[in-house]
Design a protein around this motif. Structure first.
Motif, mmCIF file in Angstrom:
data_model
loop_
_atom_site.group_PDB
_atom_site.id
_atom_site.type_symbol
_atom_site.label_atom_id
_atom_site.label_comp_id
_atom_site.label_asym_id
_atom_site.label_seq_id
_atom_site.Cartn_x
_atom_site.Cartn_y
_atom_site.Cartn_z
ATOM 1 N N THR A 117 47.736 63.967 98.629
ATOM 2 C CA THR A 117 48.636 63.702 97.507
ATOM 3 C C THR A 117 48.010 62.835 96.426
ATOM 4 O O THR A 117 48.651 62.522 95.439
ATOM 5 N N GLY A 118 46.754 62.437 96.613
ATOM 6 C CA GLY A 118 46.080 61.634 95.600
ATOM 7 C C GLY A 118 45.360 62.494 94.594
ATOM 8 O O GLY A 118 45.371 63.724 94.656
ATOM 9 N N CYS A 119 44.704 61.847 93.638
ATOM 10 C CA CYS A 119 43.951 62.580 92.610
ATOM 11 C C CYS A 119 42.541 62.892 93.134
ATOM 12 O O CYS A 119 42.172 62.505 94.244
ATOM 13 N N LEU A 165 49.435 61.516 87.159
ATOM 14 C CA LEU A 165 48.117 60.897 87.329
ATOM 15 C C LEU A 165 48.135 59.377 87.202
ATOM 16 O O LEU A 165 47.752 58.665 88.122
ATOM 17 N N TYR A 166 48.551 58.858 86.037
ATOM 18 C CA TYR A 166 48.552 57.419 85.791
ATOM 19 C C TYR A 166 49.967 56.889 85.630
ATOM 20 O O TYR A 166 50.890 57.628 85.290
ATOM 21 N N LYS A 167 50.134 55.562 85.811
ATOM 22 C CA LYS A 167 51.454 54.960 85.691
ATOM 23 C C LYS A 167 51.881 54.792 84.240
ATOM 24 O O LYS A 167 53.071 54.824 83.922
ATOM 25 N N LYS A 168 50.920 54.591 83.352
ATOM 26 C CA LYS A 168 51.237 54.324 81.945
ATOM 27 C C LYS A 168 50.429 55.247 81.043
ATOM 28 O O LYS A 168 49.445 55.851 81.451
ATOM 29 N N ILE A 219 52.761 64.017 92.953
ATOM 30 C CA ILE A 219 51.452 64.118 93.599
ATOM 31 C C ILE A 219 50.355 63.863 92.571
ATOM 32 O O ILE A 219 50.605 63.832 91.368
ATOM 33 N N GLY A 220 49.121 63.686 93.061
ATOM 34 C CA GLY A 220 47.962 63.549 92.179
ATOM 35 C C GLY A 220 47.789 62.156 91.616
ATOM 36 O O GLY A 220 47.125 61.971 90.596
ATOM 37 N N MET A 221 48.353 61.120 92.284
ATOM 38 C CA MET A 221 48.334 59.764 91.752
ATOM 39 C C MET A 221 46.985 59.078 91.956
ATOM 40 O O MET A 221 46.303 59.323 92.937
ATOM 41 N N THR A 222 46.627 58.195 91.024
ATOM 42 C CA THR A 222 45.436 57.365 91.185
ATOM 43 C C THR A 222 45.769 56.159 92.052
ATOM 44 O O THR A 222 46.916 55.941 92.447
ATOM 45 N N HIS A 223 44.759 55.332 92.306
ATOM 46 C CA HIS A 223 44.942 54.160 93.166
ATOM 47 C C HIS A 223 45.735 53.047 92.501
ATOM 48 O O HIS A 223 46.019 52.022 93.149
#
Length: 242
Positions: free
Chosen positions: A33-35, A173-176, A203-207
């Motif tokens: 589920t990560g990028c 992908l990113y929060k902001k 899905i596809g979120m960064t750290h």
């Protein structure tokens, strides 16, 4: 044109055989589920910050038996390196059944007994990518790489268009801010409000996403907007009647 497979980025698969359907029902299992830069992020390991990245540090502390990569090593031992017993030979038994979509990406196809409808989306303004719509009893849309929805695709998956989705699995992908080839949290939430599924998993979120803290924020957003939204996680099992 990129023909993303549901078993790749933001991967998921149907539980049990025959497209995830069995006598006990069906489920979606999220395998990644990560990028593409992964969690933990390589730079957080090679050049750790001070203080160190909390998310990447936490991911390294997960016991092996709770790590989804462990569910893989146990079920598919031939896919990971292991020490061979004396006299044991390497067995290469895995095979791929290719489903190639090229010019006819607008036509549905069947995989493991389940019909999939390709959903063309823009992955940057010069690249056409595919999400997928599937499910007969419950409608699920899986869209892992998208920066913009063509009007025809958005109509097909929208409550005010062809009908409400039971579950939308969507890129974030990113929060902001924004990004040229992916939706980020502000655009993802706006898209979810327009599409209005019964439920959405990101899905596809960064750290930079903290699973617990950001899911608390999303729970508040969900109560306010009336659409249940949460971050997906590796190993998540979602029972759903396909």
């Amino acid at each position: 044109m990129e023909n993303q497979n549901p078993l790749q980025n933001g991967a998921l698969e149907g539980a049990a055989g025959n497209g995830g359907r069995s006598g006990d029902g069906s489920a979606l299992i999220f395998l990644g589920t990560g990028c593409s830069s992964a969690v933990p992020n390589a730079m957080c390991l090679i050049q750790p910050s001070d203080p160190p990245c909390q998310v990447c540090s936490q991911s390294l502390s997960i016991p092996p038996d709770r790590n989804p990569n462990y569910s893989i090593a146990t079920k598919f031992p031939y896919l990971v390196q292991k020490k061979l017993r004396e006299g044991q030979e390497v067995r290469r038994v895995a095979q791929l059944d290719w489903k190639i979509i090229e010019e006819h990406y607008d036509k549905p196809f069947v995989a493991s007994g389940l019909k999939f409808f390709p959903l063309p989306v823009m992955h940057g303004e010069d690249y056409l990518c595919l999400g997928y719509l599937f499910g007969e009893k419950c409608k699920v849309a899986y869209i892992s790489d998208v920066s913009r929805f063509p009007s025809n695709t958005e109509y097909v998956i929208s409550k005010n268009g062809a009908g409400q989705l039971d579950l939308l699995i969507l890129d974030c992908l990113y929060k902001k801010g924004s990004f040229n080839v992916h939706l980020c949290l502000p655009q993802t939430l706006e898209a979810i409000k327009r599409i209005c599924p019964k439920r959405a998993l990101l899905i596809g979120m960064t750290h930079e996403f903290d699973h617990h803290k950001d899911n608390e924020f999303l729970m508040e957003w969900s109560e306010r907007e009336g659409i249940h939204v949460q971050l997906a996680r590796d190993g998540l099992r979602v029972p759903i009647d396909l």
